[in-house]
Design a protein around this motif. Structure first.
Motif, mmCIF file in Angstrom:
data_model
loop_
_atom_site.group_PDB
_atom_site.id
_atom_site.type_symbol
_atom_site.label_atom_id
_atom_site.label_comp_id
_atom_site.label_asym_id
_atom_site.label_seq_id
_atom_site.Cartn_x
_atom_site.Cartn_y
_atom_site.Cartn_z
ATOM 1 N N CYS A 45 0.848 -1.184 0.000
ATOM 2 C CA CYS A 45 0.000 0.000 0.000
ATOM 3 C C CYS A 45 0.892 1.246 0.000
ATOM 4 C CB CYS A 45 -0.895 -0.012 1.238
ATOM 5 S SG CYS A 45 -2.385 0.979 1.076
ATOM 6 N N ILE A 46 0.740 2.104 -1.019
ATOM 7 C CA ILE A 46 1.716 3.184 -1.199
ATOM 8 C C ILE A 46 1.075 4.561 -1.412
ATOM 9 C CG2 ILE A 46 3.564 1.716 -2.076
ATOM 10 C CD1 ILE A 46 2.647 2.446 -4.898
ATOM 11 N N THR A 47 -0.199 4.737 -1.038
ATOM 12 C CA THR A 47 -0.828 6.055 -1.164
ATOM 13 C C THR A 47 -1.047 6.654 0.226
ATOM 14 O OG1 THR A 47 -3.115 5.242 -1.077
ATOM 15 C CG2 THR A 47 -2.027 5.269 -3.240
ATOM 16 N N ASP A 48 -1.495 7.912 0.233
ATOM 17 C CA ASP A 48 -1.721 8.615 1.497
ATOM 18 C C ASP A 48 -2.818 7.979 2.338
ATOM 19 O OD1 ASP A 48 0.204 10.370 0.669
ATOM 20 O OD2 ASP A 48 -1.218 11.868 -0.094
ATOM 21 N N ARG A 49 -3.654 7.132 1.728
ATOM 22 C CA ARG A 49 -4.740 6.489 2.462
ATOM 23 C C ARG A 49 -4.270 5.319 3.321
ATOM 24 N NH1 ARG A 49 -7.438 7.518 -2.648
ATOM 25 N NH2 ARG A 49 -6.311 5.723 -3.437
ATOM 26 N N CYS A 50 -3.066 4.856 3.108
ATOM 27 C CA CYS A 50 -2.632 3.570 3.663
ATOM 28 C C CYS A 50 -2.462 3.576 5.185
ATOM 29 C CB CYS A 50 -1.335 3.138 2.997
ATOM 30 S SG CYS A 50 -1.524 2.824 1.229
ATOM 31 N N GLY A 51 -1.977 4.670 5.743
ATOM 32 C CA GLY A 51 -1.774 4.706 7.188
ATOM 33 C C GLY A 51 -0.763 3.675 7.648
ATOM 34 N N GLU A 52 -1.136 2.862 8.656
ATOM 35 C CA GLU A 52 -0.238 1.848 9.213
ATOM 36 C C GLU A 52 0.096 0.756 8.210
ATOM 37 O OE1 GLU A 52 -1.234 0.365 13.142
ATOM 38 O OE2 GLU A 52 -2.666 2.013 13.365
ATOM 39 N N ALA A 53 -0.693 0.625 7.161
ATOM 40 C CA ALA A 53 -0.465 -0.440 6.180
ATOM 41 C C ALA A 53 0.695 -0.133 5.249
ATOM 42 C CB ALA A 53 -1.732 -0.672 5.358
ATOM 43 N N ALA A 54 1.202 1.105 5.282
ATOM 44 C CA ALA A 54 2.270 1.517 4.373
ATOM 45 C C ALA A 54 3.614 1.029 4.886
ATOM 46 C CB ALA A 54 2.271 3.027 4.217
ATOM 47 N N GLU A 55 4.053 -0.107 4.410
ATOM 48 C CA GLU A 55 5.345 -0.670 4.790
ATOM 49 C C GLU A 55 6.488 -0.094 3.946
ATOM 50 O OE1 GLU A 55 6.337 -3.040 7.088
ATOM 51 O OE2 GLU A 55 4.344 -2.995 8.007
ATOM 52 N N PHE A 56 6.146 0.476 2.788
ATOM 53 C CA PHE A 56 7.165 0.966 1.865
ATOM 54 C C PHE A 56 6.994 2.457 1.563
ATOM 55 C CE2 PHE A 56 6.600 -3.542 1.191
ATOM 56 C CZ PHE A 56 7.900 -4.026 1.128
ATOM 57 N N GLY A 57 6.388 3.189 2.478
ATOM 58 C CA GLY A 57 6.185 4.605 2.270
ATOM 59 C C GLY A 57 4.933 4.900 1.472
ATOM 60 N N THR A 58 4.650 6.202 1.270
ATOM 61 C CA THR A 58 3.454 6.625 0.536
ATOM 62 C C THR A 58 3.835 7.648 -0.535
ATOM 63 O OG1 THR A 58 3.039 8.317 2.218
ATOM 64 C CG2 THR A 58 1.916 6.199 2.487
ATOM 65 N N PRO A 59 4.492 7.206 -1.608
ATOM 66 C CA PRO A 59 4.940 8.145 -2.648
ATOM 67 C C PRO A 59 3.835 8.666 -3.549
ATOM 68 C CG PRO A 59 5.457 5.906 -3.278
ATOM 69 C CD PRO A 59 4.927 5.831 -1.883
ATOM 70 N N LEU A 60 2.644 8.050 -3.520
ATOM 71 C CA LEU A 60 1.579 8.464 -4.426
ATOM 72 C C LEU A 60 0.462 9.186 -3.676
ATOM 73 C CD1 LEU A 60 1.205 5.349 -6.763
ATOM 74 C CD2 LEU A 60 2.527 7.428 -7.139
ATOM 75 N N PRO A 61 -0.210 10.132 -4.339
ATOM 76 C CA PRO A 61 -1.348 10.819 -3.713
ATOM 77 C C PRO A 61 -2.560 9.906 -3.647
ATOM 78 C CG PRO A 61 -1.116 11.528 -5.983
ATOM 79 C CD PRO A 61 0.079 10.659 -5.692
ATOM 80 N N PHE B 164 -8.699 7.529 -8.619
ATOM 81 C CA PHE B 164 -8.387 6.686 -9.780
ATOM 82 C C PHE B 164 -7.029 5.992 -9.660
ATOM 83 C CE2 PHE B 164 -7.153 11.068 -10.611
ATOM 84 C CZ PHE B 164 -5.828 10.945 -10.978
ATOM 85 N N ILE B 165 -6.312 6.212 -8.553
ATOM 86 C CA ILE B 165 -5.022 5.566 -8.342
ATOM 87 C C ILE B 165 -5.188 4.404 -7.369
ATOM 88 C CG2 ILE B 165 -2.658 5.834 -7.504
ATOM 89 C CD1 ILE B 165 -2.751 8.740 -8.283
ATOM 90 N N PRO B 166 -4.968 3.170 -7.797
ATOM 91 C CA PRO B 166 -5.046 2.039 -6.859
ATOM 92 C C PRO B 166 -4.001 2.191 -5.759
ATOM 93 C CG PRO B 166 -5.013 1.287 -9.142
ATOM 94 C CD PRO B 166 -4.665 2.741 -9.165
ATOM 95 N N ASP B 167 -4.331 1.726 -4.572
ATOM 96 C CA ASP B 167 -3.396 1.858 -3.451
ATOM 97 C C ASP B 167 -2.173 0.961 -3.616
ATOM 98 O OD1 ASP B 167 -4.850 3.646 -1.274
ATOM 99 O OD2 ASP B 167 -6.355 2.365 -2.204
ATOM 100 N N ALA B 168 -2.251 -0.014 -4.501
ATOM 101 C CA ALA B 168 -1.096 -0.865 -4.819
ATOM 102 C C ALA B 168 -0.696 -0.643 -6.276
ATOM 103 C CB ALA B 168 -1.423 -2.329 -4.574
ATOM 104 N N ALA B 169 -0.609 0.632 -6.649
ATOM 105 C CA ALA B 169 -0.411 0.989 -8.060
ATOM 106 C C ALA B 169 0.898 0.480 -8.638
ATOM 107 C CB ALA B 169 -0.488 2.509 -8.215
ATOM 108 N N PHE B 170 1.905 0.252 -7.799
ATOM 109 C CA PHE B 170 3.200 -0.195 -8.318
ATOM 110 C C PHE B 170 3.211 -1.679 -8.678
ATOM 111 C CE2 PHE B 170 6.118 3.266 -6.323
ATOM 112 C CZ PHE B 170 5.630 4.166 -7.254
ATOM 113 N N THR B 171 2.356 -2.461 -8.061
ATOM 114 C CA THR B 171 2.393 -3.911 -8.274
ATOM 115 C C THR B 171 1.251 -4.441 -9.129
ATOM 116 O OG1 THR B 171 1.239 -4.201 -6.156
ATOM 117 C CG2 THR B 171 3.645 -4.364 -6.146
ATOM 118 N N LEU B 172 0.087 -3.847 -9.036
ATOM 119 C CA LEU B 172 -1.068 -4.365 -9.769
ATOM 120 C C LEU B 172 -0.838 -4.448 -11.282
ATOM 121 C CD1 LEU B 172 -4.088 -2.746 -7.881
ATOM 122 C CD2 LEU B 172 -3.312 -5.126 -7.813
ATOM 123 N N PRO B 173 -0.216 -3.437 -11.912
ATOM 124 C CA PRO B 173 0.029 -3.569 -13.365
ATOM 125 C C PRO B 173 0.894 -4.775 -13.718
ATOM 126 C CG PRO B 173 0.297 -1.292 -12.668
ATOM 127 C CD PRO B 173 0.178 -2.110 -11.426
#
Length: 267
Positions: free
Chosen positions: A70-86, A90-99
């Motif tokens: 989870c890498i967006t600002d919505r992730c909170g405690e779930a962000a193990e790798f930071g939150t580089p995306l807004p 329309f941006i999935p919270d796992a945008a780096f891996t889903l594609p």
């Protein structure tokens, strides 16, 4: 000098058959089931990916694989790798891996067969004509990109490592070891994902391809034999992992939404 025997029917025109196929069994049933199954799963997954809620249980650190990492600002405690995306809708919270996961599944040899037959009717079954007048295989755009499957495999391996990490850290509860039904579901899902990923045809080629003498590479040969056994079950594992992914996501969503509590065995 040699002579060639002439068959009695040689040179005759092929019999004119009006029917498109002579098959009398329910050849249309398997592609129909595949169409319904894949459509239902894609619909569920798409809805869940863009819900942007009920994906994390902080008390037990349960994170659904649809949102990992989870890498967006919505992730909170779930962000193990930071939150580089807004946190745009329309941006999935796992945008780096889903594609990459989508690419791996779309280019998978089994899934190609599945959606070629069920969605494109190309062809829908053996001994049944193709629904298209022309056939160019996978030599033209966009199907020529199916050949990048071997590279998508590496990305899928990295994502499986991340999913494994999610399953491991979920055993920590309030700084102590904890174990519940959610842990069982997460672990089973990870095991099945690894089995599907390693059963990939590309993995089998990586393990044993380009080797002239297996005897000189005993470790790779042993790994190749294991992967080859898994490869015979690739189709089944493809469907099983769709089921475990949906089940894992649904269970974590239910916990996060407060529908029922997690069944705890330890802590």
């Amino acid at each position: 000098m040699t002579t060639t025997a002439t068959r009695p029917d040689q040179g005759r025109a092929r019999a004119a058959i009006a029917a498109k196929t002579l098959r009398t069994d329910r050849w249309w049933f398997p592609p129909l089931v595949t169409f319904v199954g894949l459509t239902a799963w894609v619909t569920y997954a798409t809805v869940r990916v863009f819900m942007h809620r009920d994906f994390f249980v902080p008390a037990y650190h349960y994170l659904t694989p649809f949102y990992s990492p989870c890498i967006t600002d919505r992730c909170g405690e779930a962000a193990e790798f930071g939150t580089p995306l807004p946190s745009a809708w329309f941006i999935p919270d796992a945008a780096f891996t889903l594609p990459f996961l989508l690419l791996f599944r779309l280019t998978c040899y089994y899934y190609r067969k599945a959606y070629y037959r069920s969605f494109w009717l190309s062809p829908p079954a053996c001994a049944v004509p193709d629904a298209h007048e022309k056939y160019s295989g996978e030599t033209r755009f966009p199907l020529i990109f199916q050949n990048i499957h071997r590279y998508a495999f590496y990305a899928a391996g990295v994502i499986s490592v991340i999913n494994t990490w999610d399953a491991i850290i979920a055993f920590q509860h309030d700084g102590k070891f904890g174990f519940g039904l959610g842990n069982v579901i997460l672990v089973v899902n990870v095991v099945m994902l690894w089995a599907y990923t390693l059963s990939c045809h590309s993995c089998r080629h990586i393990a044993g391809g380009r080797l002239k003498h297996f005897s000189k590479h005993p470790v790779r040969y042993r790994f190749w034999t294991i992967v080859s056994k898994l490869n015979t079950r690739h189709m089944g594992l493809a469907w099983i992992t769709l089921g475990t992914l949906a089940l894992t996501d649904f269970y974590i969503m239910a916990l996060a939404a407060g529908w029922w509590p997690d069944l705890r065995f330890i802590n």
